[in-house]
Design a protein around this motif. Structure first.
Motif, PDB file in Angstrom:
ATOM      1  N   MET A 402       0.830  -1.205   0.135  1.00  0.00           N
ATOM      2  CA  MET A 402       0.163  -0.066   0.000  1.00  0.00           C
ATOM      3  C   MET A 402       0.963   1.327   0.048  1.00  0.00           C
ATOM      4  SD  MET A 402      -3.052   1.411   0.168  1.00  0.00           S
ATOM      5  CE  MET A 402      -3.447   3.137   0.590  1.00  0.00           C
ATOM      6  N   ASP A 403       0.436   2.341  -0.785  1.00  0.00           N
ATOM      7  CA  ASP A 403       1.338   3.362  -0.715  1.00  0.00           C
ATOM      8  C   ASP A 403       0.555   4.679  -0.074  1.00  0.00           C
ATOM      9  OD1 ASP A 403       3.296   2.538  -2.365  1.00  0.00           O
ATOM     10  OD2 ASP A 403       2.105   2.580  -4.132  1.00  0.00           O
ATOM     11  N   TRP A 404       1.400   5.489   0.736  1.00  0.00           N
ATOM     12  CA  TRP A 404       0.855   6.550   1.423  1.00  0.00           C
ATOM     13  C   TRP A 404       1.666   7.691   0.737  1.00  0.00           C
ATOM     14  CZ3 TRP A 404      -3.446   6.282   4.358  1.00  0.00           C
ATOM     15  CH2 TRP A 404      -3.894   5.082   4.818  1.00  0.00           C
ATOM     16  N   GLU A 405       1.276   8.610   0.109  1.00  0.00           N
ATOM     17  CA  GLU A 405       1.907   9.647  -0.271  1.00  0.00           C
ATOM     18  C   GLU A 405       1.346  11.201  -0.143  1.00  0.00           C
ATOM     19  OE1 GLU A 405       2.895  11.651  -4.520  1.00  0.00           O
ATOM     20  OE2 GLU A 405       3.825   9.452  -4.545  1.00  0.00           O
ATOM     21  N   ILE A 406       2.247  11.893   0.393  1.00  0.00           N
ATOM     22  CA  ILE A 406       1.645  13.443   0.562  1.00  0.00           C
ATOM     23  C   ILE A 406       2.726  14.274  -0.023  1.00  0.00           C
ATOM     24  CG2 ILE A 406       0.915  15.180   2.200  1.00  0.00           C
ATOM     25  CD1 ILE A 406      -0.790  12.899   2.138  1.00  0.00           C
ATOM     26  N   VAL A 407       2.441  15.329  -0.793  1.00  0.00           N
ATOM     27  CA  VAL A 407       3.225  16.552  -1.391  1.00  0.00           C
ATOM     28  C   VAL A 407       3.291  17.563  -0.366  1.00  0.00           C
ATOM     29  CG1 VAL A 407       1.674  17.358  -3.105  1.00  0.00           C
ATOM     30  CG2 VAL A 407       3.998  17.556  -3.415  1.00  0.00           C
ATOM     31  N   VAL A 408       4.302  18.152  -0.045  1.00  0.00           N
ATOM     32  CA  VAL A 408       4.842  19.428   0.681  1.00  0.00           C
ATOM     33  C   VAL A 408       5.398  20.386  -0.318  1.00  0.00           C
ATOM     34  CG1 VAL A 408       4.255  18.297   2.835  1.00  0.00           C
ATOM     35  CG2 VAL A 408       6.716  18.611   1.883  1.00  0.00           C
ATOM     36  N   PRO A 409       5.065  21.623   0.073  1.00  0.00           N
ATOM     37  CA  PRO A 409       5.853  22.743  -0.563  1.00  0.00           C
ATOM     38  C   PRO A 409       7.288  22.548  -0.088  1.00  0.00           C
ATOM     39  CG  PRO A 409       4.434  23.699   0.902  1.00  0.00           C
ATOM     40  CD  PRO A 409       4.194  22.255   0.964  1.00  0.00           C
ATOM     41  N   GLY A 435      12.217   1.811   1.285  1.00  0.00           N
ATOM     42  CA  GLY A 435      12.563   3.060   2.170  1.00  0.00           C
ATOM     43  C   GLY A 435      11.402   4.168   2.248  1.00  0.00           C
ATOM     44  N   VAL A 436      11.454   5.155   2.788  1.00  0.00           N
ATOM     45  CA  VAL A 436      10.824   6.233   2.322  1.00  0.00           C
ATOM     46  C   VAL A 436      11.050   6.969   1.213  1.00  0.00           C
ATOM     47  CG1 VAL A 436       9.940   8.437   3.403  1.00  0.00           C
ATOM     48  CG2 VAL A 436      10.402   6.584   4.834  1.00  0.00           C
ATOM     49  N   PHE A 437      10.240   6.904   0.270  1.00  0.00           N
ATOM     50  CA  PHE A 437      10.503   7.571  -1.031  1.00  0.00           C
ATOM     51  C   PHE A 437      10.322   8.962  -1.333  1.00  0.00           C
ATOM     52  CE2 PHE A 437       9.531   6.118  -5.832  1.00  0.00           C
ATOM     53  CZ  PHE A 437      10.824   6.404  -6.003  1.00  0.00           C
ATOM     54  N   ILE A 438      11.329   9.693  -1.642  1.00  0.00           N
ATOM     55  CA  ILE A 438      11.187  11.042  -1.742  1.00  0.00           C
ATOM     56  C   ILE A 438      11.596  11.520  -3.174  1.00  0.00           C
ATOM     57  CG2 ILE A 438      12.042  13.457  -0.689  1.00  0.00           C
ATOM     58  CD1 ILE A 438      12.928  11.610   1.774  1.00  0.00           C
ATOM     59  N   ARG A 439      10.714  12.442  -3.692  1.00  0.00           N
ATOM     60  CA  ARG A 439      10.911  12.872  -5.194  1.00  0.00           C
ATOM     61  C   ARG A 439      10.237  14.349  -5.265  1.00  0.00           C
ATOM     62  NH1 ARG A 439       7.613   8.028  -8.451  1.00  0.00           N
ATOM     63  NH2 ARG A 439       6.445   8.190  -6.307  1.00  0.00           N
ATOM     64  N   PHE A 440      10.778  14.939  -6.412  1.00  0.00           N
ATOM     65  CA  PHE A 440      10.480  16.404  -6.685  1.00  0.00           C
ATOM     66  C   PHE A 440       9.834  16.797  -7.881  1.00  0.00           C
ATOM     67  CE2 PHE A 440      14.117  14.762  -4.035  1.00  0.00           C
ATOM     68  CZ  PHE A 440      14.300  15.561  -3.107  1.00  0.00           C
ATOM     69  N   ALA A 441       9.447  18.071  -7.878  1.00  0.00           N
ATOM     70  CA  ALA A 441       8.659  18.398  -8.883  1.00  0.00           C
ATOM     71  C   ALA A 441       8.421  19.940  -8.512  1.00  0.00           C
ATOM     72  CB  ALA A 441       7.402  17.712  -9.203  1.00  0.00           C
ATOM     73  N   GLN A 442       7.832  20.582  -9.621  1.00  0.00           N
ATOM     74  CA  GLN A 442       7.529  22.102  -9.431  1.00  0.00           C
ATOM     75  C   GLN A 442       5.936  22.245  -9.230  1.00  0.00           C
ATOM     76  OE1 GLN A 442       9.581  21.316 -12.095  1.00  0.00           O
ATOM     77  NE2 GLN A 442      11.230  21.249 -10.535  1.00  0.00           N
ATOM     78  N   ALA A 443       5.500  23.181  -8.592  1.00  0.00           N
ATOM     79  CA  ALA A 443       4.029  23.679  -8.731  1.00  0.00           C
ATOM     80  C   ALA A 443       3.651  24.319  -9.847  1.00  0.00           C
ATOM     81  CB  ALA A 443       3.658  24.398  -7.310  1.00  0.00           C
ATOM     82  N   GLU A 468       6.765   9.689   0.315  1.00  0.00           N
ATOM     83  CA  GLU A 468       6.003   8.441   0.247  1.00  0.00           C
ATOM     84  C   GLU A 468       6.398   7.226   1.083  1.00  0.00           C
ATOM     85  OE1 GLU A 468       4.618   5.454  -3.574  1.00  0.00           O
ATOM     86  OE2 GLU A 468       5.454   7.091  -3.914  1.00  0.00           O
ATOM     87  N   ILE A 469       5.558   6.659   1.726  1.00  0.00           N
ATOM     88  CA  ILE A 469       5.809   5.521   2.474  1.00  0.00           C
ATOM     89  C   ILE A 469       5.184   4.380   1.860  1.00  0.00           C
ATOM     90  CG2 ILE A 469       5.852   4.222   4.670  1.00  0.00           C
ATOM     91  CD1 ILE A 469       6.225   6.728   6.282  1.00  0.00           C
ATOM     92  N   PRO A 470       5.945   3.367   1.149  1.00  0.00           N
ATOM     93  CA  PRO A 470       5.170   2.341   0.638  1.00  0.00           C
ATOM     94  C   PRO A 470       5.316   1.055   1.744  1.00  0.00           C
ATOM     95  CG  PRO A 470       6.955   2.999  -0.906  1.00  0.00           C
ATOM     96  CD  PRO A 470       7.110   3.495   0.378  1.00  0.00           C
ATOM     97  N   ILE A 471       4.222   0.411   1.997  1.00  0.00           N
ATOM     98  CA  ILE A 471       4.099  -0.501   3.130  1.00  0.00           C
ATOM     99  C   ILE A 471       3.815  -1.936   2.574  1.00  0.00           C
ATOM    100  CG2 ILE A 471       3.884   1.257   4.969  1.00  0.00           C
ATOM    101  CD1 ILE A 471       1.079   0.292   5.246  1.00  0.00           C
ATOM    102  N   PHE A 472       4.231  -2.893   3.245  1.00  0.00           N
ATOM    103  CA  PHE A 472       3.975  -4.177   3.171  1.00  0.00           C
ATOM    104  C   PHE A 472       2.300  -4.213   3.661  1.00  0.00           C
ATOM    105  CE2 PHE A 472       3.361  -8.640   4.914  1.00  0.00           C
ATOM    106  CZ  PHE A 472       3.523  -9.299   3.852  1.00  0.00           C
ATOM    107  N   MET A 473       1.399  -5.044   3.202  1.00  0.00           N
ATOM    108  CA  MET A 473       0.107  -5.301   4.071  1.00  0.00           C
ATOM    109  C   MET A 473       0.229  -6.833   4.172  1.00  0.00           C
ATOM    110  SD  MET A 473      -1.415  -2.647   3.842  1.00  0.00           S
ATOM    111  CE  MET A 473      -3.114  -2.871   3.850  1.00  0.00           C
ATOM    112  N   PRO A 474       0.137  -6.896   5.668  1.00  0.00           N
ATOM    113  CA  PRO A 474       0.196  -8.518   6.054  1.00  0.00           C
ATOM    114  C   PRO A 474      -1.186  -9.213   5.928  1.00  0.00           C
ATOM    115  CG  PRO A 474       0.023  -6.766   7.741  1.00  0.00           C
ATOM    116  CD  PRO A 474       0.209  -6.205   6.428  1.00  0.00           C
ATOM    117  N   SER A 475      -0.994 -10.330   5.830  1.00  0.00           N
ATOM    118  CA  SER A 475      -2.388 -11.302   5.607  1.00  0.00           C
ATOM    119  C   SER A 475      -3.081 -11.703   6.987  1.00  0.00           C
ATOM    120  CB  SER A 475      -1.893 -12.625   4.839  1.00  0.00           C
ATOM    121  OG  SER A 475      -1.468 -12.114   3.674  1.00  0.00           O
ATOM    122  N   ALA A 476      -4.160 -11.556   7.055  1.00  0.00           N
ATOM    123  CA  ALA A 476      -5.134 -12.162   8.143  1.00  0.00           C
ATOM    124  C   ALA A 476      -4.847 -11.540   9.539  1.00  0.00           C
ATOM    125  CB  ALA A 476      -4.944 -13.637   8.269  1.00  0.00           C
TER     126      ALA A 476
END
Length: 641
Positions: A402-409, A435-443, A468-476
């Motif tokens: 599962m991916d949790w991703e937020i963009v901040v200025p 790992g925590v995945f960090i990327r860049f762009a322009q507004a 962004e934090i991609p995490i493993f989703m455990p079963s059951a």
């Protein structure tokens, strides 16, 4: 990952000790008190079987323990975490005209429509209670031509990113830095969700590359919209439409000359990230750049690419999402991650092993100069698209994430990262996948709802940072244990949205995140303008779904009959019809029959109803139709009387 690695990790798992870290429950899990797993990690009994696309009830798989195998859904997200169970039917047209026919048929049947590409979205934006029109077979790249003064490529909506970029590469063209990390997404889906690449210097938002679109509206008609000829409000709504503005059938993207990137990988102590401008300074001199931060081990991996005139090296490509793990090793990998989900101390050891593996097997490859075999390297020169975007390993299907991703200025990223570090450390969190995945762009102000759009704390042209934090989703995992596992990641997301001006990626995260940013007014007047365009374009809500309603769209004529409005002259099809009528009996992936005068009325079947079973299960109403269908091979020797 080597088999020996996992054998070693499994030995370590025999002596792991459970951490005692727990946190107060977030408001987004209000009914469950989190509970740390006990000495026996839940889900280990089915971790090997869950994900094989077969509900093994004898092994303990149920709808609750393994929905990925046991829930029946016509549409599911790429990570199999969102299951669209209410979809009535899926159309898979192979031409644009067939897509128009599908939309007309659905509208005539009073069915609402959702258009889906590769379903590379973790949110329920892909779901509907009506029918789905898939673009997966609309894969034609038509050509390069000058349009409204720009060199563009014209393509159908279902073309995948890697298909387009390889096609352009053969013609010495590219779409620059607007390339997602995963190259298997559909172009139209990426545009609709405002998806992004990673560059601190260049335009990295794919929506801004769109020059024109051909869109099928709720009446089934195809209309062209362009940046130069469409009013700016409507155009900006369409370039990140969330699928609420009809079906994009074709689009034109601006292209530019192809170029090579010289990419270097290095490893650093995390302390430099938390200095003044520490995150941005890591990539300030890169044309393309990204960071993979491993907080449990205090280290980050830096990948920096610079435009170069040097020739490309044979076989050079990005392999971040293609670890060296085989299908035979997948069960051990899944068990390792399941155990890591239960014990955060063990997860730290798994993260360290993953980091060590990145040191010895960096996420880039090229061919050996003597032997020609592909090898992992710390520096490689390759075509721009191959160095920025990666294929996804074929064995990933059964390993859920599962991916949790937020963009901040960028103006808030220093304090945001310090807060994230404090939060993750307080819960003893490691992130072993990549790992925590960090990327860049322009507004930019090219759209109304791309999550990087100018407005609020996002200034025009200002660098923005995706965390962004991609995490493993455990079963059951039982509800209480799942709450314990999920809480730190949910709180990470809430923290960035509430306290640091963050916005959520529309194709990732969960529904409560979008509610939160709605409450926070993250898009201000931009969202109001977007909703106005949607309500004018589709007043009956033909393309409505719960995701749009959650956004705040109120289709003004939602409760009225759109079938009668768009197709008022269409008479109801009688149950019997002349023998000259061309039979429409299709055996598609759902094994359904389109009942246009092909079935009897004895059971009250209505015209155009989709019926279960094969064509041979039904009796035609006259000999002429039966004979035509027999010639077409649609019938067997026997049929239901």
């Amino acid at each position: 990952m080597k088999a020996g690695l996992f054998r070693c990790l499994l030995l370590v798992s025999l002596s792991f000790s459970f951490s005692a870290v727990a946190g107060s429950l977030s408001q987004y899990l209000p009914d469950v008190e989190p509970r740390e797993p006990g000495l026996i990690c839940p889900g280990t009994s089915i971790v090997f079987s869950c994900g094989n696309r077969r509900c093994d009830t004898g092994l303990g798989e149920t709808v609750e323990t393994c929905p990925e195998d046991c829930v029946s859904a016509k549409v599911e997200s790429y990570n199999r975490q969102t299951m669209c169970r209410k979809v009535q039917h899926v159309y898979r047209p192979t031409t644009v005209s067939a897509a128009q026919d599908a939309i007309r048929e659905a509208v005539q049947n009073s069915q609402r429509i959702k258009v889906v590409g590769q379903a590379h979205s973790a949110s329920d934006t892909i779901c509907t209670y009506g029918v789905v029109v898939s673009t997966e077979n609309l894969r034609q790249i038509i050509g390069i031509e000058t349009y409204e003064g720009q060199e563009t490529v014209l393509l159908e909506a279902g073309v995948k990113l890697h298909e387009l970029t390889e096609w352009l590469h053969e013609r010495d063209r590219s779409i620059g830095f607007a390339l997602m990390g995963f190259n298997g997404v559909s172009i139209a889906g990426a545009v609709a969700t405002g998806s992004h690449g990673s560059s601190p210097k260049h335009d990295a938002i794919i929506s801004s590359k769109v020059v024109a679109m051909e869109v099928i509206g709720p009446d089934g008609e195809l209309r062209e919209y362009s940046k130069a000829s469409t009013d700016p409000n409507t155009w900006k709504a369409m370039t990140a439409s969330l699928g609420l503005l009809g079906m994009t059938a074709r689009m034109r993207l601006a292209v530019e000359p192809q170029f090579n990137l010289d990419v270097e990988v290095s490893y650093h102590d995390e302390a430099t990230l938390f200095e003044q401008d520490g995150v941005f300074n890591q990539v300030a001199d890169c044309d393309w750049g990204q960071l993979n931060w491993f907080p449990g081990n205090g280290t980050f991996m830096r990948s920096c690419g610079r435009i170069t005139d040097k020739p490309a090296e044979a076989g050079a490509h990005n392999s971040l999402l293609q670890p060296n793990v085989t299908a035979a090793e997948l069960p051990a990998a899944k068990l390792t991650m399941q155990l890591a989900a239960c014990d955060r101390n063990y997860a730290k050891k798994v993260e360290k092993t993953r980091l060590d593996l990145f040191r010895t097997q960096p996420p880039f490859k090229k061919n050996h100069p003597l032997f020609g075999t592909s090898q992992n390297v710390h520096e490689a020169i390759g075509p721009s698209h191959r160095m920025q975007s990666s294929y996804l390993t074929a064995v990933q299907d059964g390993l859920f994430q599962m991916d949790w991703e937020i963009v901040v200025p960028v103006s808030r990223v220093d304090e945001a990262m310090r807060a994230v570090k404090t939060h993750l450390n307080s819960h003893n969190i490691s992130v072993p996948l990549i790992g925590v995945f960090i990327r860049f762009a322009q507004a930019r102000s090219d759209s109304l709802l791309a999550h990087t759009v100018t407005g609020g704390e996002f200034g025009e042209g200002e660098t923005v940072v995706f965390i962004e934090i991609p995490i493993f989703m455990p079963s059951a995992f039982p509800p209480a244990e799942n709450a314990w596992y999920q809480y730190p990641y949910q709180e990470f997301t809430r923290l960035l949205v509430e306290d640091f001006g963050g916005r959520a990626h529309w194709g990732k995260n969960r529904g409560w995140v979008f509610d939160l940013q709605n409450d926070q007014g993250k898009y201000g007047d931009l969202k109001t303008r977007f909703i106005g365009v949607v309500e004018q374009f589709d007043p009956f809500g033909v393309f409505a779904n719960d995701f749009g309603r959650q956004l705040g769209v109120n289709w003004p004529r939602y409760d009225e009959s759109f079938a009668d409005f768009y197709f008022p002259q269409t008479p109801a099809q009688p149950c019997g019809c002349p023998s000259t009528y061309e039979p429409v009996c299709e055996r598609n992936t759902e094994q359904t029959l389109t009942n246009r005068c092909l079935a009897t009325c004895e059971t009250g079947i209505i015209s155009d109803q989709l019926l279960d079973g094969q064509c041979s299960d039904y009796r035609f109403v006259d000999w002429g139709l039966w004979k035509q269908a027999w010639k077409k091979g649609l019938l067997k020797m026997s049929w239901r009387q």
